[in-house]
Design an enzyme around this catalytic site. Structure first.
Site, PDB file in Angstrom:
ATOM      1  N   MET A 215      -1.408  29.190  21.101  1.00  0.00           N
ATOM      2  CA  MET A 215      -2.403  30.189  20.741  1.00  0.00           C
ATOM      3  C   MET A 215      -3.711  30.197  21.332  1.00  0.00           C
ATOM      4  O   MET A 215      -4.368  29.100  21.377  1.00  0.00           O
ATOM      5  CB  MET A 215      -2.587  30.115  19.029  1.00  0.00           C
ATOM      6  CG  MET A 215      -3.141  28.670  18.427  1.00  0.00           C
ATOM      7  SD  MET A 215      -3.227  28.782  16.830  1.00  0.00           S
ATOM      8  CE  MET A 215      -3.821  27.062  16.331  1.00  0.00           C
TER       9      MET A 215
ATOM     10  N   TYR B  78     -10.259  19.916  15.976  1.00  0.00           N
ATOM     11  CA  TYR B  78      -9.523  21.106  16.404  1.00  0.00           C
ATOM     12  C   TYR B  78      -8.939  21.782  15.018  1.00  0.00           C
ATOM     13  O   TYR B  78      -8.698  21.097  14.056  1.00  0.00           O
ATOM     14  CB  TYR B  78      -8.848  21.147  17.664  1.00  0.00           C
ATOM     15  CG  TYR B  78      -7.367  20.188  17.487  1.00  0.00           C
ATOM     16  CD1 TYR B  78      -7.077  19.668  16.431  1.00  0.00           C
ATOM     17  CD2 TYR B  78      -6.858  20.134  18.727  1.00  0.00           C
ATOM     18  CE1 TYR B  78      -5.853  18.698  16.280  1.00  0.00           C
ATOM     19  CE2 TYR B  78      -5.782  18.975  18.816  1.00  0.00           C
ATOM     20  CZ  TYR B  78      -5.206  18.730  17.590  1.00  0.00           C
ATOM     21  OH  TYR B  78      -4.119  17.989  17.705  1.00  0.00           O
ATOM     22  N   GLU B  79      -8.549  23.100  15.259  1.00  0.00           N
ATOM     23  CA  GLU B  79      -8.111  24.053  14.363  1.00  0.00           C
ATOM     24  C   GLU B  79      -9.115  23.907  13.106  1.00  0.00           C
ATOM     25  O   GLU B  79      -8.491  24.177  11.998  1.00  0.00           O
ATOM     26  CB  GLU B  79      -6.785  23.467  13.982  1.00  0.00           C
ATOM     27  CG  GLU B  79      -5.526  23.427  14.729  1.00  0.00           C
ATOM     28  CD  GLU B  79      -5.476  24.548  15.568  1.00  0.00           C
ATOM     29  OE1 GLU B  79      -5.750  25.630  15.410  1.00  0.00           O
ATOM     30  OE2 GLU B  79      -5.047  24.197  16.945  1.00  0.00           O
ATOM     31  N   GLY B  80     -10.523  24.247  13.451  1.00  0.00           N
ATOM     32  CA  GLY B  80     -11.389  24.518  12.581  1.00  0.00           C
ATOM     33  C   GLY B  80     -11.651  23.015  12.014  1.00  0.00           C
ATOM     34  O   GLY B  80     -11.180  22.353  11.414  1.00  0.00           O
TER      35      GLY B  80
END
Length: 598
Positions: free
Chosen positions: A165, A442-444
């Protein structure tokens, strides 16, 4: 060198004895025939794959890292990674929980999640290559066109192709509304994408023949901000009508990040130069489509830290039993040795038990959540599907942030058990600490997760979903409230449940007056909620263990489970009191600091 033993017994305990997953599957037509023996057999083989194929590559992969050929833009992964991936594909592991119509085995998400816990324990960097493909698969299942599904899903299912992504850019971080990558419509219905992306995990590698990038970009007439983002599928190699690989697409790796950890994974800077892509979902609604992949990734990141917590604990425990140093404060324990094993010392046990409790609590939460996902997707009752989906949405930020924060605490504690040897690379402990550190970012980031939980998932619907989870706790309290043997587990969660209701209402009122109050309290709030969830799950486990012992079962596993639950409630759960106090201190001590931060 570290070692790893798959925690199959605890997985089986949570699945079969606590949550009774196969009973739940009977209401899911797709999984109604899945039995415990099948699950156990699959995970036993999965554990062997993790321990025997990927684990030996963990330290060498960290030392070697990935290498970018700047001329060809190709990335070479560490020695053995490609061969291990070929075995993964050959063994059918990529297809474990995918839909049979795309070549998948159709097993429950629960099985896949337990398998991936073991892979993360064995080698997080390697596991990220196939791991991200699951998110791409889910996004295309939910929002892809029939042509996109036909083109990409069978190859993602088999593992022949991998997925990524491509979200953020150098100037925007988590604020995706600022992204600048452009998508120009073409006469044939495709798009040409131009821009730059950073921090793309597994963004380029030599392990699969094609890489399917899901890319966020803006259409020419897109509104500003996050409402003007569209999602596109952009393959590394264009795919011909017959499914064969065509020309090299205009998407390539411009550089690799030099990182603190996960050196074996290629964290790529991705350049798009008139790259051909096709629209996924509706124009300007790409963020909603991408959230399918992002939420899958957030559950996956929690699983990464769970895996590292488990393997760090195993090695710290083995070391503490073997390493002799000083004598016990309460008298000599190993009379035949010059000193006692360090496991006799109270604080060493505290560090070990902290990691053990956070591993077992995290495992129970992961299995609980993936069972909810199975029910959301496949239950025959629409209300059950809806309720399960709402609970997963509530728990996702807790999985991501609470488990990764706990992983940071645990891996550091386990490294500390080793003393000076923990700081030395050959023991492997410092790598677990370094690899885990990214999981909080990561990933928020975990602050973003905390804001999502408090601001959107709790206050956003006036606590309705939180109350749904609270009903599960209340049911357990009602059933076991008069059981004296369960009081040490039931009373704390009953009290915290009442406190959390008042705490949430108070923060909602404060936030209505000043939004910074929510920002100031959110991180503390998430940890309180995390302990509430862990407390519930540990109480469920304690109930099963007590019942087994009462029935005459002499397996020491059950005594160990009770001791872990008691440690958790005595030494870790009380953190909630401090967290609520610091949250109630409000925003002023943070925001009235201009002179201090001048």
């Amino acid at each position: 060198m570290p070692a790893y033993n798959p925690p199959l017994r605890d997985m089986q305990f949570v699945m079969h004895e606590v949550l009774k997953v196969t009973d739940e599957f009977k209401a899911l037509p797709r999984h109604a025939e899945v039995d415990a023996d099948t699950i156990n057999a699959v995970l036993e083989e999965g554990g062997k794959f993790a321990a025997e194929v990927t684990f030996p590559l963990n330290i060498p992969g960290d030392e070697e890292g990935c290498v970018l050929d700047k001329t060809t833009h190709e990335v070479k992964t560490p020695k053995g990674f490609k061969e291990a991936y070929a075995k993964y594909v050959e063994g059918g592991w990529a297809a474990l929980s995918c839909d049979p119509q795309y070549g998948g085995q159709g097993l429950p998400f629960v099985v896949n999640q337990c398998f991936y816990e073991m892979l993360n324990s064995a080698n997080q960097a390697w596991t990220m290559y196939p791991g991200l493909s699951h998110g791409a698969y889910e996004a295309l299942v939910a929002h892809g066109t029939e042509e996109q599904k036909k083109t990409y899903l069978p190859k993602l299912t088999s593992g022949e192709w991998t997925g990524t992504m491509c979200l953020t850019e150098a100037h925007c971080g988590t604020d995706l509304g600022l992204l600048r990558t452009k998508a120009e419509p073409q006469p044939d219905g495709s798009y040409k994408l131009t821009g730059n992306k950073i921090f793309i995990s597994a963004g380029e590698h030599d392990m699969a023949r094609n890489i399917i990038h899901l890319v966020l970009a803006r259409l020419p007439d897109a509104p500003k901000g996050s409402k003007g983002i569209s999602l596109f599928v952009v393959p590394k190699f264009n795919v011909n009508a017959d499914g064969s690989l065509g020309s090299r697409n205009g998407i390539y790796c411009g550089g690799l990040e030099h990182k603190m950890g996960i050196h074996g994974n290629a964290t790529a800077q991705i350049v798009l130069e008139a790259a051909t892509g096709t629209l996924v979902g509706e124009p300007n609604k790409g963020l909603a489509a991408m959230f399918v992949m992002m939420n899958a990734a957030r559950l996956g990141v929690g699983n990464q830290s769970l895996g590292l917590t488990e393997v760090a604990f195993q090695n710290a425990l083995a070391y503490a039993k073997d390493r002799v140093q000083m004598r016990s404060l309460s008298g000599v324990k190993a009379k035949d040795k010059e000193a006692d094993p360090i496991i006799v010392h109270p604080d060493v046990r505290k560090m070990l038990m902290t990691a053990k409790a956070y591993a077992e609590g995290g495992r129970a939460l992961q299995i609980f959540c993936t069972l909810l996902l199975d029910k959301e997707h496949h239950h025959t009752d629409e209300k059950v599907r809806k309720d399960s989906g709402e609970l997963v949405a509530l728990l996702t930020p807790i999985v991501k942030a609470f488990i990764t924060d706990n992983g940071h605490i645990s891996t550091n504690a386990c490294m500390q058990v080793f003393g000076g040897h923990g700081f030395i690379k050959e023991w492997g402990m410092e790598q677990f600490v370094r690899d885990n550190r990214i999981n909080m970012i990561y990933e928020g980031t975990n602050t973003i997760q905390s804001l999502d939980l408090l601001g959107r998932k709790v206050l956003g619907n006036n606590g309705a979903t939180l109350r749904k989870f609270g009903k599960l706790v209340a049911k357990l309290v009602e059933e076991e409230g008069v059981n004296e043997k369960m009081s040490e587990f039931i009373t704390p969660i009953a009290v915290l449940g009442e406190q959390l209701t008042k705490f949430t209402t108070e923060l909602g009122f404060r936030g209505f007056q000043n939004p910074d109050e929510v920002g100031a309290a959110a991180v503390d709030y998430l940890r309180v909620a995390g302990h509430f969830v862990f407390g519930y799950l540990f109480a469920l486990q304690a109930r099963v263990a007590l019942a087994a012992i009462a029935a005459g079962n002499t397996d020491p596993f059950y005594q160990g489970k009770l001791q872990t639950a008691r440690f958790y409630f005595a030494k870790l759960f009380p953190e909630t009191a401090t967290l609520m106090r610091t949250a109630r201190a409000g925003a002023a001590p943070l925001m009235n600091t201009d002179a201090a931060l001048a």
